[in-house]
Design an enzyme around this catalytic site. Sequence first.
Site, PDB file in Angstrom:
ATOM      1  N   LYS A 263       0.961  -1.311  -0.018  1.00 16.14           N
ATOM      2  CA  LYS A 263      -0.085   0.024   0.012  1.00 16.14           C
ATOM      3  C   LYS A 263       0.874   1.296  -0.128  1.00 16.14           C
ATOM      4  O   LYS A 263       1.918   1.186   0.500  1.00 16.14           O
ATOM      5  CB  LYS A 263      -0.810   0.011   1.243  1.00 16.14           C
ATOM      6  CG  LYS A 263      -2.069   0.907   1.108  1.00 16.14           C
ATOM      7  CD  LYS A 263      -3.331   0.375   0.358  1.00 16.14           C
ATOM      8  CE  LYS A 263      -4.266   0.962   0.145  1.00 16.14           C
ATOM      9  NZ  LYS A 263      -5.541   0.007  -0.329  1.00 16.14           N
TER      10      LYS A 263
ATOM     11  N   ASP B 138      -6.957   4.203  -4.242  1.00 18.71           N
ATOM     12  CA  ASP B 138      -7.831   4.024  -3.249  1.00 18.71           C
ATOM     13  C   ASP B 138      -8.528   5.488  -2.630  1.00 18.71           C
ATOM     14  O   ASP B 138      -8.590   6.349  -3.783  1.00 18.71           O
ATOM     15  CB  ASP B 138      -6.808   3.541  -2.018  1.00 18.71           C
ATOM     16  CG  ASP B 138      -7.350   3.161  -0.644  1.00 18.71           C
ATOM     17  OD1 ASP B 138      -7.805   1.905  -0.828  1.00 18.71           O
ATOM     18  OD2 ASP B 138      -7.472   3.842   0.200  1.00 18.71           O
TER      19      ASP B 138
ATOM     20  N   ASN C  46     -15.854   6.305  -5.084  1.00 21.00           N
ATOM     21  CA  ASN C  46     -15.799   5.086  -6.031  1.00 21.00           C
ATOM     22  C   ASN C  46     -16.563   3.610  -5.568  1.00 21.00           C
ATOM     23  O   ASN C  46     -17.255   3.251  -6.260  1.00 21.00           O
ATOM     24  CB  ASN C  46     -14.394   4.637  -6.468  1.00 21.00           C
ATOM     25  CG  ASN C  46     -14.378   3.555  -7.373  1.00 21.00           C
ATOM     26  OD1 ASN C  46     -13.890   2.235  -6.677  1.00 21.00           O
ATOM     27  ND2 ASN C  46     -14.404   3.633  -8.603  1.00 21.00           N
TER      28      ASN C  46
HETATM   29  P1  NDP Z   1     -12.791   7.481  -2.739  1.00 19.17           P
HETATM   30  O1  NDP Z   1     -11.872   8.515  -2.478  1.00 19.17           O
HETATM   31  O2  NDP Z   1     -13.605   7.541  -4.167  1.00 19.17           O
HETATM   32  O3  NDP Z   1     -14.097   8.059  -1.724  1.00 19.17           O
HETATM   33  C1  NDP Z   1     -14.108   8.031  -0.268  1.00 19.17           C
HETATM   34  C2  NDP Z   1     -15.528   8.353   0.235  1.00 19.17           C
HETATM   35  O4  NDP Z   1     -15.202   8.113   1.630  1.00 19.17           O
HETATM   36  C3  NDP Z   1     -15.740   9.905   0.054  1.00 19.17           C
HETATM   37  O5  NDP Z   1     -17.140   9.872   0.135  1.00 19.17           O
HETATM   38  C4  NDP Z   1     -15.094  10.422   1.490  1.00 19.17           C
HETATM   39  O6  NDP Z   1     -15.799  11.537   1.681  1.00 19.17           O
HETATM   40  C5  NDP Z   1     -15.356   9.366   2.644  1.00 19.17           C
HETATM   41  N1  NDP Z   1     -14.297   9.496   3.526  1.00 19.17           N
HETATM   42  C6  NDP Z   1     -13.023   9.326   3.292  1.00 19.17           C
HETATM   43  N2  NDP Z   1     -12.465   9.451   4.295  1.00 19.17           N
HETATM   44  C7  NDP Z   1     -13.327   9.853   5.249  1.00 19.17           C
HETATM   45  C8  NDP Z   1     -13.306   9.993   6.723  1.00 19.17           C
HETATM   46  N3  NDP Z   1     -12.157  10.053   7.439  1.00 19.17           N
HETATM   47  N4  NDP Z   1     -14.325   9.993   7.407  1.00 19.17           N
HETATM   48  C9  NDP Z   1     -15.601  10.045   6.606  1.00 19.17           C
HETATM   49  N5  NDP Z   1     -15.793   9.738   5.313  1.00 19.17           N
HETATM   50  C10 NDP Z   1     -14.423   9.571   4.736  1.00 19.17           C
HETATM   51  O7  NDP Z   1     -12.457   6.327  -2.062  1.00 19.17           O
HETATM   52  P2  NDP Z   1     -12.776   4.850  -2.330  1.00 19.17           P
HETATM   53  O8  NDP Z   1     -14.358   4.632  -2.587  1.00 19.17           O
HETATM   54  O9  NDP Z   1     -12.055   4.202  -3.542  1.00 19.17           O
HETATM   55  O10 NDP Z   1     -12.585   3.942  -1.210  1.00 19.17           O
HETATM   56  C11 NDP Z   1     -13.426   3.768  -0.176  1.00 19.17           C
HETATM   57  C12 NDP Z   1     -13.088   2.763   0.775  1.00 19.17           C
HETATM   58  O11 NDP Z   1     -12.748   1.559   0.168  1.00 19.17           O
HETATM   59  C13 NDP Z   1     -11.604   2.888   1.646  1.00 19.17           C
HETATM   60  O12 NDP Z   1     -11.617   2.299   2.890  1.00 19.17           O
HETATM   61  C14 NDP Z   1     -10.875   1.881   0.712  1.00 19.17           C
HETATM   62  O13 NDP Z   1      -9.391   1.506   1.286  1.00 19.17           O
HETATM   63  C15 NDP Z   1     -11.517   1.041   0.241  1.00 19.17           C
HETATM   64  N6  NDP Z   1     -11.337   0.195  -0.906  1.00 19.17           N
HETATM   65  C16 NDP Z   1     -11.178   0.897  -2.041  1.00 19.17           C
HETATM   66  C17 NDP Z   1     -11.066   0.054  -3.179  1.00 19.17           C
HETATM   67  C18 NDP Z   1     -10.789   0.654  -4.750  1.00 19.17           C
HETATM   68  O14 NDP Z   1     -10.785   0.011  -5.721  1.00 19.17           O
HETATM   69  N7  NDP Z   1     -10.831   1.951  -4.892  1.00 19.17           N
HETATM   70  C19 NDP Z   1     -10.777  -1.388  -3.243  1.00 19.17           C
HETATM   71  C20 NDP Z   1     -11.034  -2.071  -1.951  1.00 19.17           C
HETATM   72  C21 NDP Z   1     -11.115  -1.223  -0.968  1.00 19.17           C
HETATM   73  P3  NDP Z   1     -15.025  13.032   1.551  1.00 19.17           P
HETATM   74  O15 NDP Z   1     -15.331  13.461   0.154  1.00 19.17           O
HETATM   75  O16 NDP Z   1     -15.534  14.095   2.547  1.00 19.17           O
HETATM   76  O17 NDP Z   1     -13.685  12.895   1.745  1.00 19.17           O
HETATM   77  O1  2IT Z   2      -7.664  -1.763  -1.077  1.00 17.78           O
HETATM   78  C1  2IT Z   2      -7.672  -2.286  -2.257  1.00 17.78           C
HETATM   79  O2  2IT Z   2      -7.979  -3.288  -2.197  1.00 17.78           O
HETATM   80  C2  2IT Z   2      -7.444  -1.257  -3.249  1.00 17.78           C
HETATM   81  N1  2IT Z   2      -7.425  -0.142  -2.875  1.00 17.78           N
HETATM   82  C3  2IT Z   2      -7.345  -1.641  -4.627  1.00 17.78           C
HETATM   83  C4  2IT Z   2      -6.067  -2.059  -4.795  1.00 17.78           C
HETATM   84  C5  2IT Z   2      -5.576  -2.317  -6.196  1.00 17.78           C
HETATM   85  O3  2IT Z   2      -4.514  -2.888  -6.391  1.00 17.78           O
HETATM   86  O4  2IT Z   2      -6.247  -2.645  -7.054  1.00 17.78           O
END
Ligand code: NDP
Ligand code: 2IT
Length: 451
Positions: A130, A170, A244
């Site tokens: 990461k 992420d 996302n």
């Molecule tokens: P994005 O940046 O697209 O979206 C994050 C969302 O979560 C936003 O709505 C954001 O709000 C909110 N958020 C972020 N930090 C906080 C916080 N401290 N408190 C409250 N709300 C918060 O990220 P993703 O959707 O990609 O990721 C979301 C989660 O999913 C994470 O835990 C990530 O590690 C996990 N994940 C992502 C993957 C991917 O492929 N993208 C794969 C697997 C897991 P704001 O706009 O106010 O910051």
């Molecule tokens: O937490 C996760 O699994 C991700 N943010 C996606 C990692 C990746 O390499 O696609």
Amino acid sequence: MDKFTQNYVEGFMADVIAKNPGEKEFHQAVREVVESVAPYITSYPHLMDQKILERIVEPERVIMFRVPWMDDRGEIHINRGYRVQCNSAIGPYKGGIRFHASVNLSIMKFLAFEQTFKNALTTLPMGGAKGGSDFYPRGHSDAEVMRFCQSFMTELSRHIGADTDVPAGDIGVGGREIGYLFGQYKRLRDEFSGTLTGKGLAWGGSLLRPEATGYGLCYFTEQMLATRGESFQGKTVIISGAGNVAQYAAQKAMRLGAKVVTLSDSDGFIHDPEGLNEEKMAYVFELKNIRRGRIKEYAAKFPGSTYYPGERPWRIPCDIALPCATQNEIEKADAEALVKGGCRCVAEGANMPTTPEAIRIIQEAGLLYSPGKASNAGGVATSGLEMSQNSMRQHWTAEEVDGYLRRIMQDIHAACLKYGTEPDGTVNYVKGANIAGFIKVAGAMVDQGLV
Ligand code: NDP
Ligand code: 2IT
């Protein structure tokens, strides 16, 4: 857990805490895995002798670096960059990059550690890593984000490669950031390779990678519900986040017949009792991905919905809860509210969104509960499929990728059942996911000797 195993866990954790002081998210992630695998490991003396668990909790490499950049007014800023390369036993390091003000070494290490087990569960050959920075793109111009990404990649490029370490997105890193990072990598290395995933379709990306985490979460949740003869049809779903993962989880849950009634961001949540539909989803995609607006605007746009500033959605009555924002966003009181509100299933889209205390409440109340490393693995799995397509210099259709994704989520669910089914027939998905992931990584480490 018997006394011997309990003592083993406490002794192990005391060492981890002494060696990694103050890293509370890392301690939390390690404890969860150690509690699951300790009963298994203590009955396999060669895993104890080989100190496999002691080796897994020590990242193979931690890179920390200065990221200097200049804003649009000419002012200089210094951020800190990270890449934690946790484990390469089963494949090149693989894992996302997070850009958020809260990023620190503890959060990077917990995420890289979780990624190691998650990637093992996908059935694909990917090690765990990461990276990220304490820079949050929100509120910055495209030009500032580009300069930041270029500076970040200037250092990171020394440490990654298509067969070495393959970053992706992420929190705070989406298609725009991956584009700037890829452009700078290509320029510095003079190579067009699959060193990043989540790329645009015209330059090596895979169909369905943007959708994959949220869709995979729903495919996994369908499997969980099926163990109790249920489905998404007619269920009320609450979701946190509006990024996302949340967007595509909402879209898929809705298309599977559920009523999705909440979305959130770090400022508050919206409740739409009528539920999302395709028109409302189209608005959310435009609001969040094009205009980069805030979720409160949804309530102004759609009468009948309400915005609750400063709150999380967990007190809204539901059948299914999908936390898709960030770590530790479901605390004890939130878990109690979920149980009280009739929730029957919590499936994690985010990484470690539920605190240990909250997990206990959810499990003891008999809810279905799955940890992110199992239920959100569809994202990295599809990154693995993007790597395959890059290596073959081919593009698969959306149907092909979706077919693989569905099968992978089914296989992960089957692995959780295999190692997590209790004598009374209930499934402990935490135990199942941790043991299944551990067995694969530990076996590879034993095979490869003391490295
Ligand atoms: P994005 O940046 O697209 O979206 C994050 C969302 O979560 C936003 O709505 C954001 O709000 C909110 N958020 C972020 N930090 C906080 C916080 N401290 N408190 C409250 N709300 C918060 O990220 P993703 O959707 O990609 O990721 C979301 C989660 O999913 C994470 O835990 C990530 O590690 C996990 N994940 C992502 C993957 C991917 O492929 N993208 C794969 C697997 C897991 P704001 O706009 O106010 O910051
Ligand atoms: O937490 C996760 O699994 C991700 N943010 C996606 C990692 C990746 O390499 O696609």
